[in-house]
Design an enzyme around this catalytic site. Structure first.
Site, PDB file in Angstrom:
ATOM      1  CD  GLN A  98      -1.106  -0.366   3.720  1.00  0.00           C
ATOM      2  OE1 GLN A  98      -1.222   0.481   4.603  1.00  0.00           O
ATOM      3  NE2 GLN A  98      -1.763  -1.529   3.728  1.00  0.00           N
ATOM      4  CG  HIS A 100      -0.522   5.865   3.788  1.00  0.00           C
ATOM      5  ND1 HIS A 100      -1.675   5.128   3.825  1.00  0.00           N
ATOM      6  CD2 HIS A 100       0.347   5.231   4.612  1.00  0.00           C
ATOM      7  CE1 HIS A 100      -1.519   4.092   4.642  1.00  0.00           C
ATOM      8  NE2 HIS A 100      -0.293   4.144   5.123  1.00  0.00           N
ATOM      9  CD  GLU A 117       2.174   4.570   8.051  1.00  0.00           C
ATOM     10  OE1 GLU A 117       0.994   4.913   8.229  1.00  0.00           O
ATOM     11  OE2 GLU A 117       2.484   3.485   7.533  1.00  0.00           O
ATOM     12  CG  HIS A 175       3.962   1.362   3.746  1.00  0.00           C
ATOM     13  ND1 HIS A 175       3.558   2.492   3.066  1.00  0.00           N
ATOM     14  CD2 HIS A 175       2.972   1.102   4.631  1.00  0.00           C
ATOM     15  CE1 HIS A 175       2.389   2.900   3.522  1.00  0.00           C
ATOM     16  NE2 HIS A 175       2.004   2.063   4.472  1.00  0.00           N
ATOM     17  NE  ARG A 195      -7.076  -3.001   1.580  1.00  0.00           N
ATOM     18  CZ  ARG A 195      -8.372  -2.681   1.592  1.00  0.00           C
ATOM     19  NH1 ARG A 195      -9.003  -2.530   0.455  1.00  0.00           N
ATOM     20  NH2 ARG A 195      -9.015  -2.528   2.716  1.00  0.00           N
TER      21      ARG A 195
END
Length: 320
Positions: A98, A100, A117, A175, A195
């Protein structure tokens, strides 16, 4: 208002989750699988619940609405919404590959912030690994073609992990958490995930899980990710600490106490404590001792002042 808040998390039962958050971290949840516990959250998809004091039963969002954004600190004034989301994640199986989006893309397309993150490996099985960026730079055309012919994993970077490893996942970084890994994740307050590859798995209703290939092709950084950073511990009387990450959205430290240790929450930011191991007492001049065990999560409002941790434990401390 100015007391430490013990938080009860929101839970997620994604298909790849396990039972360690219940069995090891004492999470009270009736789900068969507990994939994630959202330990500090004001997100619409799952809010932390206060479990002590006169605001017990309120969500953290309701608490902030009641007392005002001053409880978050001056460093949070630049954010329209609560800036972070902190999770424990138990991956009994591989997560999807996936990515972001960044803030600009996510706000324009999804109506919420993007997602940068940090992962801290709390524990893992022997030979566990995760996916972190690419082995080499590739073109958008190759990326799209490899997704279509199921050869994407041939060019992604697989990294073996051990307890204590740290990964900073900047928005746009491809990642995937691998099976057998338990992590603490500190991230922007976003739930937008694209995804790309999901091992042809079916959801609990027998349907293939949705992929977001077109969006992923627009936002993915098609090159190797920056090497993980491992800072050294700084020793103090009774404890030691090291910084795990620092960016415009959050600053996170790991703290290991042997006995008594004192800290201070300034007006600039609230602080959040997540106990990863051991047990302790959190106390201060203005509040009676709060007993904490492995898995407990505490919000300390900005300007709380001096507090102490008494006991042998390991915890993650996050501020803005």
């Amino acid at each position: 208002m100015n007391i430490p808040l013990l938080l009860t998390p929101a839970f997620k039962d994604y298909i790849w989750g396990g039972t360690k958050l219940r069995d090891i971290f004492n999470k009270k949840c009736n789900y068969e699988k507990i994939a994630e516990s959202w330990e500090l959250s004001c997100h619409k998809d799952g809010n932390s619940i206060i479990s002590n004091g006169e605001d017990a039963g309120k969500t953290l969002s309701q608490y902030i609405e009641k007392y005002g954004k001053s409880v978050l600190g001056t460093n949070c004034e630049r954010f329209e919404n609560f800036p972070v989301l902190i999770k424990l994640i138990d991956a009994r199986d591989n997560l999807s590959v996936q990515v972001h989006p960044d803030n600009e893309y996510a706000l324009r397309v999804e109506g919420e912030y993007g997602k940068t993150e940090m992962w801290y490996i709390v524990d893992c099985e022997e030979d566990a690994s995760l996916l972190y960026g690419f082995k080499k730079e590739i073109s958008k055309e190759e990326f799209s073609q490899r997704i279509k012919n199921n050869t994407l994993l041939e060019v992604t970077n697989s990294v073996k992990v051990k307890k204590g490893d740290v990964f900073f996942i900047e928005s746009g970084t491809l990642h995937a958490i691998g099976k057998g890994i338990l992590i603490a994740e500190i991230q922007q307050n976003s739930n937008t995930t694209y995804r790309i590859y999901d091992y042809n798995r079916k959801d609990k209703d027998g349907k293939s899980r949705e992929l977001h290939i077109d969006k992923a092709c627009e936002v993915t950084t098609l090159s190797p990710a920056a090497p993980p950073v491992n800072n050294e511990f700084t020793e103090y009387k009774g404890y030691r600490t090291k910084q795990l990450s620092s960016c415009e959205y959050f600053t996170t430290d790991i703290v290991e106490t042997e006995s008594y240790a004192s800290f201070c929450v300034l007006e600039s930011s609230f602080e959040h404590i997540l106990i990863l191991d051991g047990n302790c007492v959190l106390g201060s001049d203005q509040y009676k001792d709060m007993r904490l065990e492995k898995g407990d999560s505490v919000f300390l409002p900005a300007g709380y002042g001096d507090f102490y941790i008494d006991g042998k434990c390991t915890f993650i401390k996050t501020k803005i």
